[in-house]
Design a protein around this motif. Structure first.
Motif, mmCIF file in Angstrom:
data_model
loop_
_atom_site.group_PDB
_atom_site.id
_atom_site.type_symbol
_atom_site.label_atom_id
_atom_site.label_comp_id
_atom_site.label_asym_id
_atom_site.label_seq_id
_atom_site.Cartn_x
_atom_site.Cartn_y
_atom_site.Cartn_z
ATOM 1 N N THR A 169 -4.206 1.125 -8.889
ATOM 2 C CA THR A 169 -3.526 0.451 -7.115
ATOM 3 C C THR A 169 -5.112 0.493 -6.377
ATOM 4 O O THR A 169 -5.598 -0.388 -5.291
ATOM 5 C CB THR A 169 -2.722 0.946 -6.236
ATOM 6 N N GLU A 170 -5.878 1.336 -6.581
ATOM 7 C CA GLU A 170 -6.991 2.372 -5.340
ATOM 8 C C GLU A 170 -7.891 1.319 -5.858
ATOM 9 O O GLU A 170 -9.222 1.035 -5.729
ATOM 10 C CB GLU A 170 -7.036 3.623 -5.542
ATOM 11 N N ARG A 226 -9.546 -1.835 -6.181
ATOM 12 C CA ARG A 226 -9.437 -2.585 -5.457
ATOM 13 C C ARG A 226 -10.279 -3.583 -5.753
ATOM 14 O O ARG A 226 -10.199 -4.905 -5.639
ATOM 15 C CB ARG A 226 -9.545 -2.642 -4.012
#
Lengths: 200, 73
Positions: free
Chosen positions: A138-139, A141
């Motif tokens: 998730t991080e 991006r």
């Protein structure tokens, strides 16, 4: 079931060739996957060795027709530069998870072969499935954005593979892409990369 | 190509909803990814007056730097 040793898969594009993983490529895979510049977001909580890779290849990979691992090779120079593949191939549900994407040779980052390999592999997989999924930390991006550029959208209500969304204490975002979404994305990129998309 | 036209092309390339300005920092734009990177190179083959190569694009820090590559004589 295809005998992966006797009939390795080979997919050809204009700028790239995808060859199925074989022992001759183990040194590359081990080097790339152990590179700390590259493996921050990989699901690999151990140092990979050729022995471990061989063990996986002989005892798991060759006997499992729900997964594939392809080596990306620059057509012009014959240089292996990365990997891409799939898991969870489900012919009944016509879906799979795309992944194992790694540009190991940084000279090929943002290159035409690195773009075309995604197209070649997706064309192949969409002959078997209607929907592809992927899971990105998730991080990370930028890679989420990259997949959205390739036609993927973030799964919201209906998470198909919840077990893939929390791995080794990393939270991952699931994205999905239907064949139609893929075609729409290709229409946009065809104007930027006609050398890849012409005659498709 | 003037700056306004360039910004429109970059918004279209990156397909971003963020406001993009000439001084926007590329690293802070999620959609400035490897595909946008090479898409920009493709734009350069159409619009740039001099050859632009991949290391130059990777070295760019801002939208303005990219515009500089595209418009340099």
């Amino acid at each position: 079931m295809r005998d992966k040793k006797k009939e390795p898969l080979r997919l050809e594009g204009k700028t790239v060739i995808l060859e199925e993983i074989a022992p001759k490529y183990f040194p590359y895979v081990v080097e790339w996957r152990n590179n700390p510049e590259l493996n921050k977001y990989l699901n690999q909580p151990f140092v990979l060795t050729e022995e471990k890779e061989r063990d996986w290849y002989e005892n798991i990979y060759l006997n499992d027709d729900t997964q594939g691992l392809m080596i990306l090779i620059d057509r012009e120079t014959g240089t292996p530069f990365g990997t891409s593949g799939w898991t969870h191939m489900d012919l009944a549900k016509k879906q799979c998870i795309a992944g194992r994407s790694l540009i190991g040779n940084l000279e090929f980052r943002s290159s035409l072969p690195s773009v075309e390999c995604g197209v070649i592999l997706s064309d192949y997989l969409y002959s078997f499935v209607d929907t592809m999924y992927c899971h990105v930390v998730t991080e990370n991006r930028k890679v989420i954005a990259l997949n959205k550029h390739g036609g993927y959208a973030i799964s919201t209500a209906d998470i198909k593979y919840p077990e893939e969304c929390l791995v080794n204490e990393m939270t991952l975002t699931e994205l999905f892409r239907t064949k139609e979404m893929y075609k729409r994305a290709n229409k946009k990129w065809a104007s930027y990369f006609p050398e890849i998309f012409n005659d498709r | 190509m003037n700056e306004k036209e360039f910004l429109e092309k970059m918004v279209d390339l990156m397909d971003t909803e963020d406001e993009i300005m000439m001084d926007s920092v590329l690293e802070e734009i999620d959609e400035w990814d490897s595909l946008s990177n090479i898409g920009f190179l493709s734009l350069c083959t159409k619009y740039a007056k001099t050859k632009v190569n991949a290391p130059e694009v990777r070295a760019a820090k801002t939208i303005r730097d990219l515009y500089g590559l595209l418009t340099r004589e």
